[in-house]
Design an enzyme around this catalytic site. Sequence first.
Site, short mmCIF file in Angstrom:
data_model
loop_
_atom_site.label_atom_id
_atom_site.label_comp_id
_atom_site.label_asym_id
_atom_site.label_seq_id
_atom_site.Cartn_x
_atom_site.Cartn_y
_atom_site.Cartn_z
N ASN A 3 0.93 -1.11 0.07
CA ASN A 3 0.01 0.18 -0.16
C ASN A 3 0.96 1.28 -0.02
O ASN A 3 1.39 1.72 1.01
CB ASN A 3 -0.88 -0.11 1.28
CG ASN A 3 -1.55 1.30 1.58
OD1 ASN A 3 -1.67 2.04 0.58
ND2 ASN A 3 -2.33 1.33 2.62
N LYS A 37 0.04 4.29 -0.51
CA LYS A 37 -0.37 5.31 0.23
C LYS A 37 -0.25 6.77 -0.75
O LYS A 37 -0.16 6.52 -1.86
CB LYS A 37 -0.05 5.80 1.83
CG LYS A 37 0.01 4.59 2.48
CD LYS A 37 -0.10 4.66 3.95
CE LYS A 37 -0.22 3.42 4.56
NZ LYS A 37 -0.13 3.44 6.10
N HIS A 88 -9.58 1.48 4.53
CA HIS A 88 -8.32 1.62 5.45
C HIS A 88 -8.64 2.62 6.41
O HIS A 88 -9.33 3.58 6.40
CB HIS A 88 -7.26 2.26 3.97
CG HIS A 88 -5.91 2.17 5.01
ND1 HIS A 88 -5.69 3.16 5.73
CD2 HIS A 88 -5.06 1.29 4.90
CE1 HIS A 88 -4.23 2.68 6.29
NE2 HIS A 88 -3.83 1.60 5.91
N GLU A 143 -7.12 4.87 7.49
CA GLU A 143 -6.82 6.33 7.35
C GLU A 143 -8.11 6.91 6.54
O GLU A 143 -8.32 8.18 6.77
CB GLU A 143 -5.66 6.45 6.41
CG GLU A 143 -4.25 6.28 7.27
CD GLU A 143 -3.10 5.59 6.76
OE1 GLU A 143 -2.95 5.65 5.31
OE2 GLU A 143 -2.06 4.98 7.23
N GLU A 187 -5.50 -4.64 10.39
CA GLU A 187 -4.49 -3.53 10.75
C GLU A 187 -5.01 -2.84 12.03
O GLU A 187 -5.70 -1.90 11.84
CB GLU A 187 -4.44 -2.67 9.50
CG GLU A 187 -4.33 -3.32 8.25
CD GLU A 187 -3.74 -2.27 7.34
OE1 GLU A 187 -2.53 -2.72 6.80
OE2 GLU A 187 -4.30 -1.29 6.82
N GLY A 205 2.59 2.39 10.84
CA GLY A 205 3.47 3.44 10.87
C GLY A 205 4.03 3.85 11.92
O GLY A 205 4.70 5.04 12.22
N SER A 254 3.14 -1.76 10.33
CA SER A 254 4.42 -1.90 10.78
C SER A 254 5.13 -3.57 10.35
O SER A 254 5.80 -3.91 11.15
CB SER A 254 4.68 -1.61 12.08
OG SER A 254 4.48 -0.34 12.56
P1 PGA Z 1 2.55 0.33 7.67
O1 PGA Z 1 1.20 0.79 7.04
O2 PGA Z 1 3.31 -0.88 6.96
O3 PGA Z 1 3.41 1.65 7.20
O4 PGA Z 1 2.60 0.41 9.26
C1 PGA Z 1 0.24 -0.49 6.78
C2 PGA Z 1 -0.80 0.07 6.10
O5 PGA Z 1 -1.53 1.13 6.64
O6 PGA Z 1 -1.50 -0.60 5.21
#
Ligand code: PGA
Length: 254
Positions: free
Chosen positions: A10, A12, A98, A100, A168, A174, A214
């Site tokens: 992903n 982003k 997601h 976010e 997640e 992150g 992460s």
């Molecule tokens: P990350 O993000 O691996 O940077 O923690 C995962 C995601 O949000 O899909």
Amino acid sequence: MSRKILIAGNWKMNGLLEDGKALAGNVAAEVKKLGKPECEFLVCPPFTLLTTVKKALRGSKVAMGAQDCHTAEKGAHTGDISPVMLKDCGCSYVIIGHSERRADHHESNELICQKAEAAHKAGLKTVICIGETEAERDAQKTIDVCTRQIMGSVPDSATAADTVIAYEPVWAIGTGKTPTTADVEEVHAAIRKVLAKKLGKGNANKMRILYGGSMKPANAAALLSLPDVDGGLIGGASLKASDFMAIAASVCKK
Ligand code: PGA
């Protein structure tokens, strides 16, 4: 029950045209070296890179997905992108719901469900994201929250062929923090039980449940070897082909 591991990136809101071209090209080249990999690869660039990435992936086994879509096929929705348009530019997947987007765009379970239905109708597979916040986890509500999100955001018509679930934990995204492997396995097993209730045992046993938050080369092998973890949704570490491939290396044999 054999479920093909899915290693999904992903990206982003990252990357200009040259970055997207290079990253996709590098991933495609590395996947090619694996010959017939035992897992499936997916990259999800921002909308602006889809056409460029599609070209860079030509002839490779790496699939492409988008990070969101609208519920309608077309029409007066300024700034939005329809699932039909995504399919048209070469996507076979789309990430829906997601955390976010749930947070930044106030997306509800109901809206996410409608988006997933529209995506399936357009012939796209969905990666539907769920996961608890830190406060919910501290209040021991993880399974409740995931149950509610599955019941509300996964369409009743979803099947193992058109839907992937990504668990997640919001607090792990992150941050460099991850749940223990025991916690991840517990939540994934609980998710599969909820899926069985909603979609039937057959679908639940075949449906892939990815872990995201992460995931890095250092922790991937432990997470991906858990019985109910069928792949990863990788954010930060998917922006470097070497890290993305190192994550895959523990499960995708040559
Ligand atoms: P990350 O993000 O691996 O940077 O923690 C995962 C995601 O949000 O899909």
